[in-house]
Design an enzyme around this catalytic site. Structure first.
Site, mmCIF file in Angstrom:
data_model
loop_
_atom_site.group_PDB
_atom_site.id
_atom_site.type_symbol
_atom_site.label_atom_id
_atom_site.label_comp_id
_atom_site.label_asym_id
_atom_site.label_seq_id
_atom_site.Cartn_x
_atom_site.Cartn_y
_atom_site.Cartn_z
ATOM 1 N N PHE A 122 0.823 -1.200 0.000
ATOM 2 C CA PHE A 122 0.000 0.000 0.000
ATOM 3 C C PHE A 122 0.864 1.260 0.000
ATOM 4 O O PHE A 122 2.052 1.213 0.277
ATOM 5 C CB PHE A 122 -0.957 -0.010 1.178
ATOM 6 C CG PHE A 122 -0.320 -0.322 2.503
ATOM 7 C CD1 PHE A 122 0.568 0.559 3.091
ATOM 8 C CD2 PHE A 122 -0.607 -1.503 3.167
ATOM 9 C CE1 PHE A 122 1.147 0.289 4.308
ATOM 10 C CE2 PHE A 122 -0.018 -1.793 4.393
ATOM 11 C CZ PHE A 122 0.863 -0.888 4.955
ATOM 12 N N SER A 176 6.109 0.479 11.200
ATOM 13 C CA SER A 176 6.111 -0.743 10.418
ATOM 14 C C SER A 176 4.680 -1.258 10.390
ATOM 15 O O SER A 176 3.813 -0.712 11.059
ATOM 16 C CB SER A 176 7.021 -1.787 11.054
ATOM 17 O OG SER A 176 6.416 -2.256 12.238
ATOM 18 N N LYS A 177 4.502 -2.318 9.625
ATOM 19 C CA LYS A 177 3.150 -2.849 9.496
ATOM 20 C C LYS A 177 2.560 -3.167 10.864
ATOM 21 O O LYS A 177 1.396 -2.948 11.123
ATOM 22 C CB LYS A 177 3.155 -4.103 8.638
ATOM 23 C CG LYS A 177 2.612 -3.833 7.267
ATOM 24 C CD LYS A 177 2.383 -5.117 6.508
ATOM 25 C CE LYS A 177 2.232 -4.766 5.039
ATOM 26 N NZ LYS A 177 2.300 -5.905 4.180
ATOM 27 N N ARG A 178 3.429 -3.673 11.737
ATOM 28 C CA ARG A 178 2.925 -4.041 13.054
ATOM 29 C C ARG A 178 2.765 -2.828 13.960
ATOM 30 O O ARG A 178 2.047 -2.866 14.930
ATOM 31 C CB ARG A 178 3.853 -5.078 13.703
ATOM 32 C CG ARG A 178 3.336 -6.494 13.524
ATOM 33 C CD ARG A 178 4.360 -7.481 14.015
ATOM 34 N NE ARG A 178 5.638 -7.237 13.336
ATOM 35 C CZ ARG A 178 6.810 -7.207 13.956
ATOM 36 N NH1 ARG A 178 6.879 -7.375 15.241
ATOM 37 N NH2 ARG A 178 7.922 -7.013 13.268
ATOM 38 N N ARG A 179 3.525 -1.765 13.628
ATOM 39 C CA ARG A 179 3.492 -0.605 14.516
ATOM 40 C C ARG A 179 2.945 0.620 13.805
ATOM 41 O O ARG A 179 3.680 1.524 13.417
ATOM 42 C CB ARG A 179 4.893 -0.296 15.020
ATOM 43 C CG ARG A 179 5.384 -1.229 16.095
ATOM 44 C CD ARG A 179 6.640 -0.674 16.702
ATOM 45 N NE ARG A 179 7.687 -0.545 15.702
ATOM 46 C CZ ARG A 179 8.534 -1.514 15.410
ATOM 47 N NH1 ARG A 179 8.456 -2.650 16.037
ATOM 48 N NH2 ARG A 179 9.461 -1.342 14.507
#
Ligand code: GLU
Length: 474
Positions: free
Chosen positions: A17, A255-258
């Site tokens: 994305f 990041s994707k997790r954060r």
């Protein structure tokens, strides 16, 4: 195109994305072009064929549209420009600034292994690089060559970065980078090999007349190669501005997790594009102490100065504060249409948006996002389940007869705020109660919550039948 025309670009890779960092550099590039009356170009860097996808391209286009970052040219697709990269590479080979290299991956690995064993930095050793008096071996059979750029062996690359200030990197630090790869083994004859990022980006920035490049500072190490290639092509350099990364609210890289969700996810979470733009702009740029500004003001002020050198931290609370400001300012009809979309996601058919504008006007002051607004308005469509403790606290025997009386009056009065307020007053007088006894009971029964804006205004937004239904059990 006049020489002085400012042309900027954003060049996302469609491998995921459009993330927040890219959205921010897109915004800076766009604002800089608009500030100077120049042009903004969108280029899709899709040479990573394995990881690029149509879906990601679509997502990038949607994000740009949502943010209102209109581009004057593009999208250009690198994979549609392969012939052009080959043409430039051939010209460079002919002119001596690039050369073919037949070293196999195994050979290169052995070379690096030996360098590591000697405690040296691993780098291409120039084995196929032509030099006066050097005799190259005949090209081996069955190996498809890559094309490498002949990095100047002396001197340095220096530029005055719009964000970071002067940067200088000695040429001896950098090796001969691959600019063009061969087509994959077994590809049909005539298939063109794909350029590497540093080469394609230069050919494109040159062909597209880009004068200013804003991008993430993870590309600083690429810039010397790019500048050297520009020089080899005898072309003028764009000006570079490398913006620091965005840190999560925990101080670590987003990041994707954060926290690093897509730009369009913020749309789904009920943020308004003008709030997102305002917030992203401030995250790495300032105009005095201004925290809230319009898109037009940003264009007026954004001249490439006052870009922050150090990383900014993503601050969800501040984003919510900025968004709350824009929700309050937003036109009610526009909010209503957004609320209808939000409710539709929850499977609630809220009917025509026009009927929700008054509700938006009443509730928007207490909402940070359109999702919160939809939470308020959703209670008009989905039966509420008052909590047992709220019922116990607010709907006791003292208030029950008054509620029954009020319900009775509600069946016949003109259904508007003034009439509802008048009926409530009469009931309070008749039952010798005070508003703080009646209003919370109505809030709990009709809205399922203990806090709302003025209850007469809230009730007037509901269809009369809904209110009668929710008061039926008193
Ligand atoms: N495709 C590169 C990226 O997404 C573009 C970098 C650049 O702007 O030159 O990081």
């Amino acid at each position: 195109m006049s020489k002085s025309t400012v042309r900027t670009r954003i060049a996302p890779s469609p491998t995921g994305f459009l993330h927040l960092g890219t959205a921010r550099t897109a915004l800076y590039s766009w604002a800089y072009a608009r500030h100077h009356g120049g042009q903004f170009v969108l280029r899709i860097e899709d040479t990573d064929v394995e990881r690029s996808s149509e879906e990601s391209v679509q997502q990038i286009l949607d994000s740009m549209r949502w943010l209102g970052l209109d581009y004057d040219e593009g999208p250009h697709y690198q994979m549609q420009r392969l012939a052009r990269y080959h043409e430039v590479a051939e010209r460079m080979i002919a002119g001596g600034s690039a050369y073919r290299c037949w070293a196999t991956p195994e050979e290169l690995e052995a070379m690096r292994e030996a360098q590591r064993a000697r405690g040296e930095k691993t780098r291409y050793d120039g084995r196929w690089r032509p030099a006066p008096g050097k005799v190259l071996p005949p090209p081996p059979e069955g190996v498809q060559p890559v094309v490498r750029f002949a990095t100047p062996q002396e001197g340095a690359v220096a530029w005055d970065d719009l964000v970071k200030g002067p940067i200088r990197i000695a040429n001896e630090e950098i090796d001969d980078l691959i600019i063009l790869r061969p087509p994959p083994a077994g590809a049909p004859p005539g298939t063109l090999g794909v350029p590497t990022y540093n080469f394609a980006v230069v050919v494109d920035d040159l062909d597209m007349g880009i004068t200013h490049v804003f991008r993430g500072d993870e590309h600083i190490n690429n810039t010397p190669w790019q500048i050297n290639i520009f020089r080899a092509l005898g072309a003028p350099l764009p000006q570079y501005g490398h913006c620091p990364i965005i840190l999560g609210d925990d101080g670590l890289k987003l990041s994707k997790r954060r926290g690093a969700v897509s730009v369009t996810a913020y749309e789904e979470m009920g943020y308004l594009p003008e709030a997102m733009l305002n917030y992203l702009a401030r995250l790495g740029w300032s105009h005095g102490d201004d925290e809230l500004f319009t898109r037009e003001q940003m264009v007026q002020w954004f001249d490439g100065s006052h870009l922050a050198r150090s990383p900014a931290q993503w601050d969800p609370a501040k984003l919510a504060w900025v968004n709350a400001h824009y929700v309050r300012q937003a036109d009610d009809a526009r909010l209503a249409a957004l609320v209808v979309q939000q409710l539709a996601r929850r499977g609630i058919d809220a009917g025509p948006a026009g009927s929700l504008a008054a509700a938006c006007a009443l509730y928007k002051d207490r909402c940070s996002t359109v999702v919160e607004l939809a939470d308020w308005i959703g209670m008009m469509f989905v039966d509420v389940q008052p909590r047992a403790e709220d019922l116990a606290a607010h709907v006791g025997d003292a208030v029950r007869p008054a509620l029954q009386d009020l319900r009775e009056r509600f069946t016949t009065l003109d259904w508007d705020k003034a009439a509802i307020a008048a009926a409530m007053k009469e009931v309070l007088a008749a039952h010798k109660l005070k508003m703080p006894q009646l209003a919370p009971a109505l809030r709990v029964l009709v809205c399922g919550r203990t806090q709302t804006p003025s209850i007469d205004a809230v009730l007037a937004l509901f269809p009369r039948e809904t209110v009668l239904h929710r008061l039926r059990a008193v």
